[in-house]
Design an enzyme around this catalytic site. Sequence first.
Site, PDB file in Angstrom:
ATOM      1  CG  ASP A 178      -2.271   1.019   1.727  1.00 51.41           C
ATOM      2  OD1 ASP A 178      -2.946   1.355   0.252  1.00 51.41           O
ATOM      3  OD2 ASP A 178      -1.450   1.572   2.434  1.00 51.41           O
ATOM      4  CG  ASP A 219      -0.563   5.143   3.169  1.00 54.11           C
ATOM      5  OD1 ASP A 219      -1.287   5.337   3.947  1.00 54.11           O
ATOM      6  OD2 ASP A 219      -0.626   3.997   2.565  1.00 54.11           O
ATOM      7  CD  GLU A 242      -0.703  10.812   4.642  1.00 54.15           C
ATOM      8  OE1 GLU A 242       0.165  12.032   5.363  1.00 54.15           O
ATOM      9  OE2 GLU A 242      -1.425   9.843   4.732  1.00 54.15           O
ATOM     10  CE1 TYR A 286      -7.878   9.755   7.876  1.00 56.34           C
ATOM     11  CE2 TYR A 286      -9.717   8.020   7.564  1.00 56.34           C
ATOM     12  CZ  TYR A 286      -8.183   8.917   7.383  1.00 56.34           C
ATOM     13  OH  TYR A 286      -7.424   7.803   6.826  1.00 56.34           O
TER      14      TYR A 286
END
Length: 771
Positions: free
Chosen positions: A520, A522, A524, A597
């Site tokens: 995965d 991620d 950012e 979120y």
Amino acid sequence: MRRPARPPARPPRRAAALLTAILLPLSLLTALAAAPAPAAPAHAAGTLTATFTTEGSGSSWQGKYVVRNSGSAASTDWTLEFDLPSGVTVSGHTHGEATVSGSHVTVKNAYYNGRVPAGGSTEPYSYTFTGRGPIGTPTGCTINGDKCDGTPDKPPTAPGTPTVTTATSRTISLSWPPAGAGDYPVTTYEVLDGDRVAATSTTNGATVTDLTPATRYTFTVRAKDRRGNTGPQSPPVTATTVDPATDPTPPTPPGNLRATGKTQVSASLAWEKSTDNVAVAAYDIYRGSTLAKTVPASATTATVEGLTPATAYTFTVKARDTADNASPASNAVNVTTDDAAGPGNHLKVGYFAQWGIYGRQHFVKNLDTSGAAAKLDVINYAFENVDPVNHTCLAGVVKGVSGNPQDPDEGTGAGDAEADYGRAFSAAQSVDGVADDGWGKLRGNFNQLKKLKAKHPHLKVVVSLGGWTFSKFFADAAATPASREKFVKSCVDTWIKGDLPAYNGAGGPGTGAGVFDGIDIDWEWPGSEGHPGNRWGPTDKNNLTALLAEFRKQLDATGGAHKLLTAFTPADPAKIEAGWDIKKIFEYLDFANVQGYDFHGAGSDNSWEPKRTGHQANLHRDAQDPYPFDFSVEKAVQTYLDAGVNPRKLTIGFPFYGRGWKEVADGGAKGEWQSANGAAPGQFPEEAGTKGYHNLLTTVPNLTVHHDEQSISTYGYTGNNGQWWSFDDPWSIGKKTEWIRSKGLLGGMIWEMSGDTPTGTLMTALDNGLK
């Protein structure tokens, strides 16, 4: 200047506490599972031998291998491999760490008997197992890659004389009678053009490609066994490639191309035969303009593999004759692969925080006891880092973060091998109630994840790379074709093949195999700001697409079951535009977990939105929202759908935690969108403004929960000038999952599992809502 939608609430501070491994008495040594290492290439016999004896009788007996050293120097370690007799199973391994795969057993020495002195043996600590079934001697025994009896390997015999099955202008296809096995089974055949290996095959047939037209060739074939021993060459065969000038006429196009089946990662096709004035040699199947597969002229069906779920493909087929004339393309057929959840189902993805075993006291076992493991489909293990120097996947280190979220080097070089695979968990903390010993090669969270998968076989586990604190060097790793290839290989070797660096007696080649079912990403954020000090720039967007293509390529090349490739993607349209080519990346991704979120929050350092409350996970834009920008789940999803992304490629993030403010005025609106004075006290001192759902409900006094029907938001308020919290609860989860189903989306994702109640209140609500 507003702060864009934040990354998920991922605690940047990871406890540095280490647990000293507990060494059990030698009599209690128990072998732990570790994936068998590939067979070593053939070489001269070494100085170690192993002798097998049995004790006992009946259906339960003891088998023992004594390792002896005939050399003039002590050995440092040993690995024993053998095949069990038919009908025999083994258990109760002592004085060695054993892996049993079917009838094949691989044993690595224990930490205390790897050194065998010159002229000595492993006695009295020789590897022993309990056998069940008829007493017999194992076969195929090797010690450090050499035969246990010390004799040289017997290679395979020569294959029979090859015959030419097809010749075209640039290819020659051969078949041959199989070789006889020597000491070990034949696994590969090599076709030789002189001394050059022109083709390899796992069957007794192969096609040599890239030949010159109208040219005479002579080939031989030799066999290679599973240990790398090569046998003598077969008698030669001579063949001549076709001269294209003798046949300028192409075949007719294949007719009635049609799809006959599909899975998440494959499409099956069928067509009617072509005709040719000489002969059809093969059919080439194209995926778009890319050659995907070639089948012989005798076939009129094919299955194209290596596809990604919920993705539309267009296929055509061309016939090719012996002069390599290609026919016109068949009719095109469109196939959309099945999605990752399967028709009518919804996917549930949950992040497990590596560091949760410390202050949170949240263990892999809690995923089982809370009931979450039975409801989840995929667990994302968060997070692993990028090496700051080599720009490879970083593993095997124990280095905490700085503790200052504004420190540009907060996560540089940080990692936690202790939590990953070094810590020995007690029986009370273990999924199966069995404590880790202090010398197993795989301990920690990774061993617990393997136990959890054994108990819940439907579960997949992926390793999440990056996150808010560990995304600093993604841009460097993705910068060039060479750096991408190097980075991806290191990640596949470490996390998929399981070549974990040695750490405190744990790790080693293959020790982590079977823990992870994919990777995965991620990052950012590519193309825009993230954590202070992150490397980013305008080339990130294209480089990310190329990086995902490289991950897909190398993951597929590992063989076996399909490996997942997923990504955590932003809700902010500006961040999507800056770094994510969402018209291209889903060709490589199984699915994406869209941030749902952290739309508003005060932040632990009060640098975000400390002066005004706001919903952090609203489904729709709140009509009372005073900000000029629109952050909502609906807005985020629509950005992807407007770009043509298949909705069954998207899961939506749910927070299992709250965002809070302090000294919040009532304003006649129960604190909603009202003035505040910074972040409320957090679950941990370094995490102001953040509390897990269970902690929030049990530690904030006088909290009254409210539901905003218009925006689909849950919030809690303790009264005028008190605390105000934004979070998800069963009510909002129920409303959001109803919306997910109405939009045809894939499912939901959770950050992160430790925030739920011990009985899995939120997980149950998510599961019920997605049924």
